[in-house]
Motif scaffolding. Sequence first.
Motif, short mmCIF file in Angstrom:
data_model
loop_
_atom_site.label_atom_id
_atom_site.label_comp_id
_atom_site.label_asym_id
_atom_site.label_seq_id
_atom_site.Cartn_x
_atom_site.Cartn_y
_atom_site.Cartn_z
N UNK A 234 0.84 -1.19 0.00
CA UNK A 234 0.00 0.00 0.00
C UNK A 234 0.87 1.25 0.00
N UNK A 235 0.37 2.33 -0.59
CA UNK A 235 1.15 3.56 -0.75
C UNK A 235 0.32 4.75 -0.33
N UNK A 236 0.75 5.43 0.74
CA UNK A 236 0.14 6.66 1.19
C UNK A 236 0.90 7.80 0.52
N UNK A 237 0.36 8.32 -0.56
CA UNK A 237 1.10 9.24 -1.43
C UNK A 237 0.69 10.69 -1.22
N UNK A 238 0.67 11.15 0.02
CA UNK A 238 0.22 12.51 0.29
C UNK A 238 1.12 13.53 -0.41
N UNK A 239 0.49 14.51 -1.05
CA UNK A 239 1.22 15.57 -1.73
C UNK A 239 1.75 15.20 -3.09
N UNK A 240 1.41 14.01 -3.59
CA UNK A 240 1.89 13.57 -4.89
C UNK A 240 0.71 13.37 -5.84
N UNK A 241 0.99 13.58 -7.12
CA UNK A 241 -0.03 13.43 -8.16
C UNK A 241 0.44 12.35 -9.11
N UNK A 242 -0.46 11.43 -9.48
CA UNK A 242 -0.08 10.33 -10.34
C UNK A 242 -0.21 10.70 -11.81
N UNK A 243 0.88 10.46 -12.57
CA UNK A 243 0.87 10.63 -14.01
C UNK A 243 1.33 9.31 -14.62
N UNK A 244 0.40 8.61 -15.23
CA UNK A 244 0.74 7.28 -15.73
C UNK A 244 1.03 6.35 -14.58
N UNK A 245 2.24 5.76 -14.56
CA UNK A 245 2.63 4.84 -13.51
C UNK A 245 3.54 5.47 -12.47
N UNK A 246 3.71 6.79 -12.52
CA UNK A 246 4.65 7.49 -11.63
C UNK A 246 3.92 8.57 -10.85
N UNK A 247 4.31 8.73 -9.58
CA UNK A 247 3.77 9.79 -8.73
C UNK A 247 4.77 10.95 -8.68
N UNK A 248 4.26 12.18 -8.81
CA UNK A 248 5.11 13.37 -8.81
C UNK A 248 4.60 14.39 -7.79
N UNK A 249 5.55 15.14 -7.22
CA UNK A 249 5.14 16.32 -6.46
C UNK A 249 4.70 17.40 -7.45
N UNK A 250 3.83 18.29 -7.02
CA UNK A 250 3.28 19.30 -7.93
C UNK A 250 4.35 20.23 -8.47
N UNK A 251 5.44 20.39 -7.74
CA UNK A 251 6.51 21.31 -8.17
C UNK A 251 7.64 20.60 -8.89
N UNK A 252 7.46 19.36 -9.27
CA UNK A 252 8.58 18.54 -9.75
C UNK A 252 9.30 19.18 -10.94
N UNK A 253 8.57 19.66 -11.92
CA UNK A 253 9.19 20.18 -13.14
C UNK A 253 10.01 21.45 -12.90
N UNK A 254 9.61 22.24 -11.89
CA UNK A 254 10.27 23.51 -11.64
C UNK A 254 11.25 23.47 -10.46
N UNK A 255 11.30 22.37 -9.73
CA UNK A 255 12.13 22.31 -8.53
C UNK A 255 13.62 22.39 -8.86
N UNK A 256 14.37 23.08 -8.02
CA UNK A 256 15.80 23.22 -8.21
C UNK A 256 16.53 21.89 -7.99
N UNK A 257 16.07 21.12 -7.01
CA UNK A 257 16.68 19.83 -6.69
C UNK A 257 15.61 18.76 -6.72
N UNK A 258 15.97 17.57 -7.22
CA UNK A 258 15.01 16.49 -7.38
C UNK A 258 15.50 15.23 -6.67
#
Length: 282
Positions: A234-258
């Motif tokens: 089970x996965x409690x994915x608070x603050x993450x958004x699922x795109x396809x098979x991967x979960x991302x934080x909302x700021x992923x594309x613009x974040x300075x560090x990943x």
Amino acid sequence: MQPMSKVWALVLAASAVSAAAPAAAQDWKTIQMRKQFSGQDLLRVSVEYGAGELSISPGDESLLFSGTLRYDATVFRPLNEFDNDRLRIGIQGGSIKGRNMKAGKLDLTLGTRVPIDLELKFGAAQAYLELGLRRASIQTGASETNVRVSKPNRENCSSARFEVGAASFRASGLGNLNCEDFRIAGGVGDVVLDFSGEFRNDINADIDMGLGSLTLRVPRGLGVSVRKSGILASFDSQGLVKRGNVYYSENFDKAEHKLTFQIDAALGSIKMQWVDGALGSR
């Protein structure tokens, strides 16, 4: 020569191995060792410790290493070898049936002038580690282990490897290691990974878990992605958004560090927690 990394402190407190039989005679011996810095570019340190008290701390730049090893010679065999740039130290043995064994103590000081590669193996123990290294490989048995990286490495850590047995494993300040390649293999137990710290680069974390629970604590503002595979985890994915098979934080594309997670988990649970923690700068 400028130091490339620093071992800030590492403390291992291991519970003594005991059996039901009365205590037998003991033969305590002490080994002392010391080596001054003589132009080495790297120090490889291999520590093998099943039970006892282990303390590893930093020394001055004129020192390569020094230490005191106290052990029961009727039960344990000492490790004390240095060749070129490699130090092997610790104790072996301690599995004599029907003996009430009391483990000894190792106090080890490592100089701060050269980078340190650490390999640490221990068995049934309770461990408290604080470290800052160029490379780390830590293998635990049936133990409760706590790792803390309290200060940023001067240089990036090339890799960090943790092999966790049937144990509880907690690590904090992992962002301070600045390891581009981070891997953990867990058996049966609870694992908590806290990536707070001063980020200077992106981190890829590969996690392979068996039975048990995994908690990921990541600082707010960090770009996070999670790719999960496995059976009934089970996965409690608070603050993450699922795109396809991967979960991302909302700021992923613009974040300075990943921070990118690849998780393979069997039966168990995975939980994401956001915490306050410095991200550093470029």
